[in-house]
Design an enzyme around this catalytic site. Structure first.
Site, PDB file in Angstrom:
ATOM      1  N   ASP A   1       0.543  -0.762  -0.137  1.00 49.33           N
ATOM      2  CA  ASP A   1      -0.268  -0.096   0.061  1.00 49.33           C
ATOM      3  C   ASP A   1       0.856   1.110  -0.130  1.00 49.33           C
ATOM      4  OD1 ASP A   1       0.761  -0.090   2.780  1.00 49.33           O
ATOM      5  OD2 ASP A   1      -0.946   0.325   3.391  1.00 49.33           O
ATOM      6  N   GLU A   2       2.326   0.935  -0.710  1.00 51.18           N
ATOM      7  CA  GLU A   2       2.930   2.453  -0.357  1.00 51.18           C
ATOM      8  C   GLU A   2       3.829   2.037  -1.833  1.00 51.18           C
ATOM      9  OE1 GLU A   2       5.840   4.712   2.968  1.00 51.18           O
ATOM     10  OE2 GLU A   2       4.860   2.831   3.644  1.00 51.18           O
TER      11      GLU A   2
END
Length: 299
Positions: free
Chosen positions: A41-42
């Protein structure tokens, strides 16, 4: 679970997380060719003019406009909100992304960077954990502004090589590049038990799906590994790492499993374990993996 036996535990759906992460990255690739994932998620995106995509979706505007459109597409297509940080280097972009969570968008420009950093706590700097922060506090340094007034040689004498990084970050400098598809150093999978296990048969049973996951990731990434790694954490939180070197790199779950079993049998001596993991290191191209047996396959 022993302290809260009535708790409802919902297992994470990692396959779904990975699938959605791939959908998000597909949207990223509409805007830039250079993406460095940090986790599911990054990610860092390079929005410099030389690498940005210019296509019908018109990401050729300002980086801020392009990132805003990415956020809009992710939310409308996937139902997920994102937080964005935009700046001229990775340190400041990461810092900006944490300012307005959730669903935030913050920009730190070059002209105001040092003034923006000055009142912030030194704990906002990448790599400054509790130990380093306490050491800085003990030196009377609590803000980045105070760091800005120190000479680099003073920081190096107190913190070694990290002192140079501290000096650079304090002034808003970070020379790290956004690197696309950084080669993996190792590939692994692990699981934490609901109840401690001590019997070798139970530990061996637990690694079967882990070996399958590692093998699948190797194949998907077109990788192989020539060292099998076993990780075990005891009930008193001691971590054991054991390795076995292979004659040839492998992708095969059977070979990973066989060697991991041998390592487990050496370590399962009655101790209780709360976690087990299996992985491969010494990663290389799959082209070198699993050469055929000159004498044929037995069994």
């Amino acid at each position: 679970m022993e302290m809260c036996p009535h708790a409802v535990v919902i297992r994470p759906n990692m396959e779904k997380y990975k699938f959605v992460s791939q959908q998000i990255r597909a949207i990223f690739y509409d805007a830039t060719f250079v993406i460095q994932p940090v986790s599911l998620d990054e990610a860092y995106l390079d929005f410099s003019n030389k690498v940005r995509t210019k296509n019908e979706t018109d990401y050729a505007g300002t980086p801020a406009a392009g990132l805003a459109d990415i956020a809009r597409r992710i939310e409308s297509q996937l139902g997920i909100t994102v937080s964005i940080g935009l700046s001229y280097n990775k340190f400041l972009a990461k810092l900006a992304s944490d300012l307005e969570k959730p669903r935030g968008f913050s920009i730190i420009g070059r002209a105001e960077a040092q003034a923006f950093l000055a009142p912030l706590s030194v704990s906002k700097i990448n790599g400054v954990g509790k130990v380093t922060a306490q050491k800085l506090f003990g030196m009377g340094i609590r803000t980045i502004g105070q760091l800005q007034k120190m000479r680099e040689i003073e920081l190096v004498s107190s913190f070694g090589k990290f002192g140079r990084q501290l000096a650079s970050y304090a002034h808003g400098h970070d020379n790290r590049k956004v690197i696309e598809n950084r080669p993996a150093k190792s590939i692994s999978a692990e699981t934490t038990f609901s109840f401690d296990k001590r019997r070798s048969v139970d530990l061996i049973e637990a690694i079967k799906p882990l070996c399958e996951r590692v093998s699948k990731r190797l194949i998907q990434g077109n990788y192989a590994g020539s060292t099998i790694v076993l990780k075990m954490k005891t009930s008193d939180f001691k971590v054991l790492i054991r390795n076995r070197q292979l004659l040839n790199p492998t992708q095969k779950k059977e070979i990973i499993y066989e060697n991991a079993v041998n390592l487990i049998e050496r370590e399962a001596n009655g101790r209780h374990f709360r976690l087990i993991g299996v992985g491969v290191s010494d990663i290389c191209s799959a082209n070198a993996a699993d050469p055929p047996n000159l004498f044929g396959t037995l069994g």
